[in-house]
Design an enzyme around this catalytic site. Structure first.
Site, PDB file in Angstrom:
ATOM      1  NE  ARG A 159      45.994  41.554  33.154  1.00  0.00           N
ATOM      2  CZ  ARG A 159      46.013  40.224  33.141  1.00  0.00           C
ATOM      3  NH1 ARG A 159      46.592  39.571  32.144  1.00  0.00           N
ATOM      4  NH2 ARG A 159      45.458  39.533  34.109  1.00  0.00           N
ATOM      5  CB  VAL A 160      41.892  42.767  28.481  1.00  0.00           C
ATOM      6  CG1 VAL A 160      40.427  42.515  28.810  1.00  0.00           C
ATOM      7  CG2 VAL A 160      42.014  43.679  27.277  1.00  0.00           C
TER       8      VAL A 160
ATOM      9  CG  ASP B   1      37.989  39.391  32.619  1.00  0.00           C
ATOM     10  OD1 ASP B   1      37.553  40.469  32.187  1.00  0.00           O
ATOM     11  OD2 ASP B   1      38.189  38.401  31.884  1.00  0.00           O
TER      12      ASP B   1
ATOM     13  CB  CYS C  85      44.263  33.339  41.259  1.00  0.00           C
ATOM     14  SG  CYS C  85      43.666  34.869  41.989  1.00  0.00           S
TER      15      CYS C  85
ATOM     16  CD  GLU D 228      35.324  38.366  42.163  1.00  0.00           C
ATOM     17  OE1 GLU D 228      36.149  37.426  42.233  1.00  0.00           O
ATOM     18  OE2 GLU D 228      35.627  39.544  42.379  1.00  0.00           O
TER      19      GLU D 228
ATOM     20  CG  ASP E 258      36.129  31.670  31.572  1.00  0.00           C
ATOM     21  OD1 ASP E 258      35.362  32.627  31.739  1.00  0.00           O
ATOM     22  OD2 ASP E 258      37.370  31.793  31.543  1.00  0.00           O
TER      23      ASP E 258
ATOM     24  NE  ARG F 127      37.330  34.816  32.499  1.00  0.00           N
ATOM     25  CZ  ARG F 127      38.631  34.636  32.694  1.00  0.00           C
ATOM     26  NH1 ARG F 127      39.370  35.656  33.105  1.00  0.00           N
ATOM     27  NH2 ARG F 127      39.197  33.469  32.474  1.00  0.00           N
TER      28      ARG F 127
ATOM     29  CB  SER G  80      46.668  38.934  28.321  1.00  0.00           C
ATOM     30  OG  SER G  80      45.689  37.934  28.442  1.00  0.00           O
TER      31      SER G  80
ATOM     32  CE  LYS H  50      41.052  38.389  29.925  1.00  0.00           C
ATOM     33  NZ  LYS H  50      41.858  38.744  31.122  1.00  0.00           N
TER      34      LYS H  50
END
Length: 514
Positions: free
Chosen positions: A337-338, A340, A353, A384, A422, A424, A446, A451
């Site tokens: 699991r990645v 954020d 969420c 974040e 986004d 990220r 995920s 990702k």
């Protein structure tokens, strides 16, 4: 006829002069006041504690000579902390400026060289990296030094701090294209660069720490109580007995805890590699970093010979479930699991969420995979609010709730405020997987297309993907999940169309007010 003086001799003379200057500055600091920097207590700033607005720390008797109560003024403190003139290392042709050798992506650490960004006299002219250690926390270090709670010359004692479990070198460590966002040798700095630390006196610091511990989560307690996770005494353990308010041992079920190994990793960017990942030129990357950090780091522009930058951003933490050696063993099942960062959900349980329930579900899957003889990995990035920040995130929440919180407007609301949906940008994310020697992922918990694409494009295949089970969706998170599925996120269920999004509506504030 006199013989010409060689460059080597000139360099030696210059080095001796610089050492003499440092010694003189230290001597002057001692002569100015009987109080050394290392013993200046926080109360030495003001005997009455924190200053009120407009109150001065300077008194006539304190400045320059010290006073009976040991208080010194800010000007004197500044002279003690920084006895020499401001020394800039902005231009590469300055006298005495010679960055220590650094060859990114080399298998031998002695040939690769250490990361040196310190401004201490022993290291400043050999700095080969821009920025400071500890990312955003470097600002707190500056405050501690300014207030006198930390001596700037404090030398860390790294004995007994070596990794709790070995993270051995992997082929990717010697590939300058595989790891560009942190130093793969960062956890073994005291061992790999002992000569630079002990013999040369350079201020070289670890940027990774590896330790072990236990995770204790109420959600995992509940899953174990229901029998969906089994206590095996190795991966999942029964917790120690609880205590009553009077100190006696409670008969209540104490729940369970998970034995884990974990690594904290600070960012260290190899700028040519980072630029290549994002498909832009190094000069454009440097200019953007310089301009949009308010010009904090002029060397980004003036020192193209220095290729490494320690950015003032948060780090990542890797949590390993099971034997860490299995991460690089292709015969073992690996669950990943990645994640954020989402403080509102992960810590405080916000229902807008899916972050916390998805993270908890991934931890459970990692435990199950490790109990089957494999290994689990959760990588937690400080990004974040999709790397937009918590203030921006809350502004978007306000817009959504006031403008009609429907899934078709989910990303548009963010773009109206942030200008992008986004930030990220997952291109750097796979570096930690290559650092750990991961060659394939059996189970990826995920739904993120970004990702997934970043990992696969970095050369690591993913065999199976999980989406979040329907029963784990918080009441107000349907808007988010449907919008993401419609934008390309993975789902094992029914596809969501643009027409469906209009029908997915979140709760209004009025429905949740008490």
């Amino acid at each position: 006829m006199s013989q010409p003086i060689s460059d080597a001799l000139l360099t030696q003379i210059l080095g001796q002069l610089e050492a003499l200057q440092v010694s003189q500055q230290a001597l002057q600091a001692k002569v100015r006041t009987p109080t050394s920097l290392s013993s200046i207590a926080p109360t030495a700033i003001s005997p009455s504690g924190p200053l009120s607005h407009g109150q001065s720390t300077t008194s006539t008797s304190a400045v320059g000579t010290g006073s009976d109560n040991g208080v010194i003024g800010d000007k004197e403190r500044e002279r003690l902390l920084y006895p020499g003139r401001v020394l800039l290392t902005t231009y590469p042709d300055q006298s005495g400026i010679k960055p220590y050798h650094l060859n990114w992506g080399v298998a031998d650490p002695a040939v690769r060289g250490p990361i040196i960004c310190s401004r201490l006299p022993s290291s400043i002219k050999q700095r080969n990296a821009i920025g400071a250690h500890s990312g955003s926390y470097s600002i707190y270090r500056a405050l501690a030094i300014a207030m006198g709670t930390l001596a700037p010359s404090h030398k860390p004692d790294y004995s007994k701090t070596e990794p709790a479990v070995p993270i051995p070198p992997q082929p990717a460590w010697a590939d300058p294209t595989k790891i560009v966002s942190f130093d793969p040798w960062g956890h073994v700095v005291p061992q790999a660069f002992r000569r630079e630390l002990e013999e040369l006196g350079l201020d070289v610091r670890p940027s990774i720490a590896v330790t072990r511990g236990h995770l204790k989560l109420s959600e995992i307690d509940e899953t174990a109580r229901k029998g969906d996770l089994k206590v095996d005494g190795k991966i999942l353990l029964k917790s120690m007995p609880l205590r009553n308010a009077d100190g006696t041992e409670s008969t209540a079920d104490p729940g369970v805890e998970i034995a884990i190994n974990k690594a904290a990793v600070e960012p260290v960017w190899y700028l040519p590699g980072v630029a290549e990942r994002f498909g832009i030129s190094e000069s454009l990357l440097r200019r953007a970093l310089f301009e949009d950090t308010g010009g904090m780091y002029p060397e980004l522009i003036t020192r193209p010979d220095i290729k490494v930058f320690l950015p003032p951003i948060g780090n990542l933490t890797a949590y390993i479930f099971g034997n860490p050696a299995y991460l690089s063993d292709e015969s073992k099942e690996l669950t990943l699991r990645v994640h954020d960062e989402c403080n509102g959900s992960d810590v405080f349980g916000s229902d807008i969420c899916t972050c916390k329930p998805y993270l908890t579900y991934a931890i459970e899957e990692c435990v199950r995979g490790a109990q089957r003889g494999g290994v689990g990995l959760v990588v937690y990035f400080r990004k974040e609010g999709r790397a937009l920040g918590e203030v921006t995130k809350y502004l978007v929440y306000n817009l959504r709730k006031r403008g009609g919180d429907s899934a078709d407007k989910y990303f548009k609301a963010t773009e109206l405020i942030a200008g992008v949906k986004d930030m990220r940008f997952q291109a750097l994310m796979p570096d930690v997987l290559h650092w750990l020697g991961i060659k394939k992922i059996d189970n990826m918990v995920s739904m993120s297309d970004m990702k997934y694409n970043a990992i696969v494009q970095s050369g690591i295949p993913i065999l199976k993907r999980y989406d979040i089970p329907e029963y784990l969706l918080p009441p107000d998170a349907r808007v988010e999940i449907d919008a993401k599925i419609a934008s390309g996120y993975f789902t094992s269920g029914k596809a969501v169309t643009e027409a469906d999004l209009i029908k997915t509506v979140g709760r209004t504030w009025e429905e949740t007010e008490h």
